[in-house]
Structures are given as C-alpha cells and as structure tokens.
Design an enzyme around this catalytic site. Sequence first.
Site, PDB file in Angstrom:
ATOM      1  N   VAL A 187       9.980 -24.486  -1.095  1.00 43.51           N
ATOM      2  CA  VAL A 187      10.618 -23.174  -0.973  1.00 43.51           C
ATOM      3  C   VAL A 187      11.440 -23.045   0.303  1.00 43.51           C
ATOM      4  CG1 VAL A 187      10.207 -20.703  -0.758  1.00 43.51           C
ATOM      5  CG2 VAL A 187       8.987 -22.027  -2.481  1.00 43.51           C
ATOM      6  N   HIS A 217       4.238 -26.492  -2.771  1.00 44.95           N
ATOM      7  CA  HIS A 217       4.875 -25.178  -2.837  1.00 44.95           C
ATOM      8  C   HIS A 217       5.484 -24.796  -1.490  1.00 44.95           C
ATOM      9  CE1 HIS A 217       3.514 -23.178  -6.772  1.00 44.95           C
ATOM     10  NE2 HIS A 217       3.264 -24.475  -6.880  1.00 44.95           N
ATOM     11  N   ASP A 218       4.835 -25.185  -0.412  1.00 45.03           N
ATOM     12  CA  ASP A 218       5.377 -24.878   0.910  1.00 45.03           C
ATOM     13  C   ASP A 218       6.697 -25.605   1.131  1.00 45.03           C
ATOM     14  OD1 ASP A 218       5.283 -23.770   3.590  1.00 45.03           O
ATOM     15  OD2 ASP A 218       4.835 -25.799   4.279  1.00 45.03           O
ATOM     16  N   ARG A 251      -1.387 -28.817  -3.864  1.00 44.71           N
ATOM     17  CA  ARG A 251      -0.390 -27.922  -4.468  1.00 44.71           C
ATOM     18  C   ARG A 251       0.216 -26.998  -3.407  1.00 44.71           C
ATOM     19  NH1 ARG A 251      -1.222 -23.107  -8.309  1.00 44.71           N
ATOM     20  NH2 ARG A 251       0.775 -22.948  -9.391  1.00 44.71           N
ATOM     21  N   HIS A 297      -0.331 -34.119 -10.982  1.00 46.08           N
ATOM     22  CA  HIS A 297      -1.004 -33.341 -12.032  1.00 46.08           C
ATOM     23  C   HIS A 297      -2.183 -34.100 -12.625  1.00 46.08           C
ATOM     24  CE1 HIS A 297       2.468 -30.298 -12.991  1.00 46.08           C
ATOM     25  NE2 HIS A 297       1.902 -30.108 -11.810  1.00 46.08           N
ATOM     26  N   ASP A 317      -5.352 -32.768 -16.262  1.00 45.55           N
ATOM     27  CA  ASP A 317      -5.616 -34.122 -16.745  1.00 45.55           C
ATOM     28  C   ASP A 317      -6.926 -34.094 -17.531  1.00 45.55           C
ATOM     29  OD1 ASP A 317      -6.370 -36.758 -17.135  1.00 45.55           O
ATOM     30  OD2 ASP A 317      -6.140 -37.375 -15.051  1.00 45.55           O
ATOM     31  N   ASN A 344       3.329 -17.958  -6.865  1.00 48.64           N
ATOM     32  CA  ASN A 344       2.356 -18.467  -5.900  1.00 48.64           C
ATOM     33  C   ASN A 344       0.990 -17.802  -5.995  1.00 48.64           C
ATOM     34  OD1 ASN A 344       3.920 -20.461  -4.648  1.00 48.64           O
ATOM     35  ND2 ASN A 344       4.808 -19.027  -3.183  1.00 48.64           N
ATOM     36  N   THR A 395      -9.424 -37.756 -16.505  1.00 51.56           N
ATOM     37  CA  THR A 395     -10.141 -37.886 -15.224  1.00 51.56           C
ATOM     38  C   THR A 395      -9.670 -36.777 -14.291  1.00 51.56           C
ATOM     39  OG1 THR A 395      -8.450 -39.446 -14.454  1.00 51.56           O
ATOM     40  CG2 THR A 395     -10.449 -40.386 -15.434  1.00 51.56           C
ATOM     41  N   GLY A 416      11.103 -25.341   3.011  1.00 46.23           N
ATOM     42  CA  GLY A 416      10.852 -26.524   3.809  1.00 46.23           C
ATOM     43  C   GLY A 416       9.397 -26.572   4.235  1.00 46.23           C
ATOM     44  N   SER A 462       5.189 -21.727   5.834  1.00 47.64           N
ATOM     45  CA  SER A 462       5.543 -20.328   5.568  1.00 47.64           C
ATOM     46  C   SER A 462       4.794 -19.769   4.371  1.00 47.64           C
ATOM     47  CB  SER A 462       7.052 -20.189   5.356  1.00 47.64           C
ATOM     48  OG  SER A 462       7.510 -21.040   4.323  1.00 47.64           O
TER      49      SER A 462
END
Length: 338
Positions: A79, A75-76, A71, A205, A258, A103, A261, A81, A85
Amino acid sequence: MSKTDMGRVNSLTSLLLSLSVGIVLFSGHPASAELRQNFYSNICPDVENIVRSAVSTKVSQTSTTVPGTLRLFFHDCFVSGCDASVIVASTEGNTAEKDHPDNLSLAGDGFDTVIKAKAAVDAIPRCKNKVSCADILALAARDVIVLAGGPTYPVELGRLDGLISTSASVNGNLPQPNFNLNQLNSMFASRGLTQADMIALSGAHTLGFTHCSRIKNRIYNFSSANPVDPTLNKQYATQLQAMCSRNDPDPRLSVSLDPTTPGIFDNAYFENLIQGKGIFTSDQVLFTDSRSRNIVTNWASNSQDFNDAFIRAITKLGRVGVKTQGNGNIRFDCAKFN
C-alpha cells in the site's frame, strides 16, 4: 520585517535545524533508502535474536500468528511501501490503513507480534527507540516463515517508519481474489516485481485462511451458466460448500487457504493448483493461464526452486517504498505517530 520578527525567524530556523540534526543523530539511519544486512550491528547488535525470541513466544501461544504476520508484511509493503503504516491505529481525525475494508480481516495476532517484538527490543537500553517498526515487521515475517518450516534468509534492514496512514491509500492497491493474470502482473509490476515474483509470493497462500464471504461467489454464484466456478475441483467445491453454507451470515466462518498442509510453509500450494484446488480465482488462474502454468508445474515438483524464488521475491518486496529521513522516523509506539 522588524528586527523582532527577524529574530523570531532566525530562532525558528535554528530550532528546526537542530531538530533535524538531532533526528539524524538519534535514529542512526542513513539519509538514503539503501537497505543492507546487519544494519544494526553497531546500534542494536542483537536485534535479530531479540525479535526471533519474541516471535517464537507469540507463535507458541497462537497458530494464527504465522499467517497473520506474513500477511501483515505483504499488506504493509503493497500500500504505502514497507513502512509499518498498516499498524497505525485510527484516530478521531483520521481513518488509518488498518481500518480499510480490505484490511479488516488482518489477524490481530500479526499486529500483536510486532508490538511485542518492539517492546522486547526497546527493553534493551542501547536499542530503545533505535529500531524501526518497519524493520521489526520485516524480521518477524522471516521468522514466522522459518517457524512454519519454510526457508530462512538474510533480511535487509534500515527502513524508517512512515508518517502517513490513511484508509484512502489502500484503494486499488491490494490484489483482489477475482483478479486475472493481467491484473496481477500489472499490480506487481508497478512495484518492481515480475510475474515470477508474483507467483512466488502467491505461494504464501500455503499458510492461513480466508473468510467464507470471500469465496461464496465461486462456489454458489459464479455465473448464470455455472453457479460453481468450472475451474474449481468439483469434490473440493463440495467440501467448501459444506464448510461455507450459502445462507450462514456468520462473518467469522473461514476455511484454510491450503487444504493439504495448512500450517506448513511448503510447495503444496502449487500441487493444489494443478488439482484445481486454488481457493481464489487469482490463485487458480496461475495454472489455468498458459503464461504462468510452467512455473506452477515446476514448483509443484521442486520445492527448492520455489524456496529460492520466494526468497528473491520477498527480498524485493521488502525494498518497496522504503522511507528516508525526509518522510520517515522511528516510531516510539508502532500503533501511533510520534
């Protein structure tokens, strides 16, 4: 301008030129944003094994390392690239990406994975300060997928670390749990990703969890006519209500993304969507909207097709917003600028 002033200008110009040349020579990174496999073969040839070992150790210590690291990579890249950051810590004068409300739920184990892998790489003399945090995060994301039973794939390398990290830059740049298909497609398309890429990346996910606060609207206050989202499997909705009490204020309460599993990277996510068990509206819409349903149906019964599509999508994601010499460097400490 006096001779003294002219001398100062010339000295400053020479200093800046020397520094920029030194940076290029020091980093070993090209001036272009072109990524390639085996980028570090002559710089730090064992980097992938070093990172893999550090990641494996971290995963053996805590299971949240797997979804947390994956994740973090998403997220990196979304936002500013893929420039690490999101890992930079806030300072008195700057609120960084990681402290934006969207975040705050990023697992600390994801950050710790990159920091520990960076330390392991820098412990090798020839590798010290030669491998970017952004590349380490990209490698770590691949490694946690493999450790969770997912497919392996070659990682393109050669990113530099970003020089800017602001909370404000996160605004409007991450998918929200209530997004419909048009909103999802628009956000992904702006980053060069197709609808198929978006669905494949949503398949991540299959790992991880979400806090109850993110789904209470779907299971208690969806609309005046339907307190529970009618696209949600009724039995599953009851289970979610049992785990996420309407009035429990504890922000730490969470449920698996999930339910089938949760610790394995597989195609169960798509099987869940067919059964009405997508935990977010933005998950379930992939099946309820006829424009994306065929892909969901196919990948629910064909794990190889999903794995192939996921590899294509995460490779494309890793090319988003790559930094070059003019707007990036190699951070000595992933959590702060040099």
